[in-house]
Scaffold this motif. Structure first.
Motif, PDB file in Angstrom:
ATOM      1  N   GLN A 101       0.778  -1.061   0.135  1.00 45.37           N
ATOM      2  CA  GLN A 101      -0.185  -0.093  -0.095  1.00 45.37           C
ATOM      3  C   GLN A 101       0.872   1.292  -0.185  1.00 45.37           C
ATOM      4  N   PRO A 135       2.211   4.720   1.217  1.00 41.16           N
ATOM      5  CA  PRO A 135       2.286   5.444   2.808  1.00 41.16           C
ATOM      6  C   PRO A 135       1.194   6.316   2.925  1.00 41.16           C
ATOM      7  N   GLU A 156      -1.742  10.589   9.011  1.00 39.35           N
ATOM      8  CA  GLU A 156      -0.917  10.057  10.035  1.00 39.35           C
ATOM      9  C   GLU A 156      -1.177  10.944  11.343  1.00 39.35           C
ATOM     10  N   TYR A 162      -2.461   9.732  14.910  1.00 38.13           N
ATOM     11  CA  TYR A 162      -1.624   9.909  16.268  1.00 38.13           C
ATOM     12  C   TYR A 162      -2.244  10.483  17.395  1.00 38.13           C
TER      13      TYR A 162
END
Lengths: 134, 355
Positions: free
Chosen positions: B2, B4, B10, B14
């Protein structure tokens, strides 16, 4: 089919290699620290530190205790020692009550046994008679 | 492979993880949920009877009394629904009682092990006998609870104790090099009187630090990394949360009992040498005749296996067994494998001796 494959595929994790490295480091650190805390010098150091902390804080603690005690006396309130002594007396009282509860239990058992015993003894004598009478 | 994820996605992921992480750390899980009724109290101590779920005719005749340590809460025995030793035993037809020693206050600083073993425990047992209608009983002691149950078993050997189970029992302190606590509390380094003069009781924070400092990296760092890594796994988070709730619920230990533990046990190793005196009576281990099961955690840092082995040679019990489980002091009873290893073994051993 391709959807299921996509769902099952592990998502890209940018931290995976970092995690592996971190775990190895933590493992090594853990072993080293377990060995360290299990030494005489660690025991000596922590003992000395604790001793120092208690000794150093003692004058402040005593002063604080004295001033609190004086304050409580001014307001005619009981001190910590007095409340503790009262609590101890309550516990002793509870123990006496528990003893009484135990004695009462024993008396009740003895009483119920006494009640059933004559009845059981009387049964063979009376039942044939009552049978005859019937 | 996949592609990134974007930096923004992200970042939000997080942030979400950080939020759940803080939420788990700052809240308490619902533990000790198995229904129970308090049937006896004395000072801070309470005796609970768990509500049976098996019909009376299918229940085992001999009741089981659980006695945990005096410096932790006993809720570890009933951690969370679906993963609770108490729930497991109740569902297998046992009449389960739990003795909760309570949280000692300043007024309890004079309570000794003598009082726990010869005052509180016998009274709780009397009440359990009255409640259950059985004159014989089984008793499970864990950690310091095992010390107290052993003392009781030796001094009150004719009081109906049929089965004695000792879990990670710190009874033998002869191998000092393997017992870290014995090294730390050596009289050359550790002034027990000074601490107790200052605080009255042994503060909960000090006990907690002592237990955690045996494995500092695991307890202060790795433990939290494990939570962070498993935040996407609700079952793992639930288990971690429940365990953390129990771990952070620390309590002090009665001062006089702590002094006795350090002096008579850690320093003088009096119990295993039959030199311990409780209420002026000598505790002679050879007077223990109850069936005995000793459970040893092979990876125990708090009570290393060498501390629990010697008891088997000292007792007069004809039926005795040692059961070794891989795991730590708490893990063997509350860890994820406990319901497959320790609990069934205890249940089978006890089941065969509870009719």
């Amino acid at each position: 089919m391709s959807e299921t494959r996509q769902e099952n595929a592990k998502p890209f994790d940018p931290y995976e290699s970092f995690r592996g490295m971190r775990d190895k480091y933590l493992d090594a650190m853990s072993k080293a620290m377990i060995d360290t805390v299990n030494t005489e010098s660690y025991a000596q150091a922590t003992g000395a530190m604790l001793d120092y902390c208690i000794s150093a804080s003692a004058p402040f603690r005593e002063a604080l205790e004295k001033s609190i005690l004086q304050g409580l006396q001014q307001f005619s309130l009981p001190s910590r020692q007095e409340v503790a002594a009262l609590a101890e007396r309550f516990t002793n009282l509870e123990m006496r009550l528990d003893d009484l509860d135990a004695k009462l239990d024993r008396l009740l058992i003895a009483f119920s046994e006494q009640k059933t015993e004559p009845a059981a003894r009387a049964e063979p004598k009376h039942s044939p008679q009552s049978g005859k009478r019937a | 492979m996949q592609s990134p994820p974007s930096v923004t996605a992200e970042y939000f992921a997080y942030q979400r993880r950080l939020r759940s992480f803080t939420q788990v750390l700052s809240s308490k899980a619902s533990i000790a949920q198995t229904p129970k009724v308090a049937v006896w109290t004395l000072n801070k101590a309470k005796l609970y009877r768990y509500t049976p779920v098996v019909p009376a005719q299918k229940r085992l005749r001999i009741p089981l009394l659980l006695v945990f340590a005096i410096m932790n809460r006993p809720s570890i025995l009933d951690l969370r629904p679906g993963h609770s030793f108490v729930e497991f035993m109740v569902s297998h037809g046992y009449d389960v009682y739990l003795l909760d020693w309570g949280i000692p206050g300043y007024e309890d600083r004079g309570i000794r092990l003598d009082d726990y073993a010869m005052e509180y425990l016998p009274r709780a047992i009397r009440k359990m006998k009255a409640e259950s209608g059985s004159e014989v009983f089984s008793m499970l002691g864990w950690c310091i609870g095992a010390i107290l149950t052993t003392i009781y078993a030796a001094l009150k050997s004719d009081e109906g104790l049929h089965n004695l189970l000792l879990l990670t029992a710190p009874l033998d302190f002869s191998n000092r090099s393997n017992v870290t606590f014995a090294r730390w509390t050596d009289k050359r380094y550790f002034n027990v009187d000074k601490i107790l003069d200052a605080f009255g009781n042994m503060p909960a924070e000090m006990i907690d630090y002592g237990a955690k400092a045996l494995k500092p990296v695991d307890n202060y760092i790795t433990n939290y990394c494990k939570l962070w890594d498993n935040l996407d796994n609700p079952r793992a988070v639930e288990a971690w949360h429940a365990m953390n709730t129990w771990v952070t619920d620390t309590i002090p230990m009665a001062g006089a009992a702590y002094r006795q533990l350090i002096e008579d046990f850690y320093r003088n190793n009096a119990l295993i040498q039959n030199k311990l005196r409780i209420r002026n009576q000598l505790v002679d281990l050879s007077r223990i005749r109850a069936n005995l099961l000793t459970v040893i955690a092979e990876g125990d840092h708090i009570t290393p296996p060498c501390q629990s082995e010697a008891i088997l040679q000292k007792v007069s019990s004809r039926d005795k067994e040692v059961y070794r489980v891989p795991g730590g002091h708490i893990g063997i009873m509350a860890g994820s494998a406990a319901h497959r290893t320790t609990w069934p073994h205890i249940e089978q051993w006890l089941g065969a001796r509870s009719h």
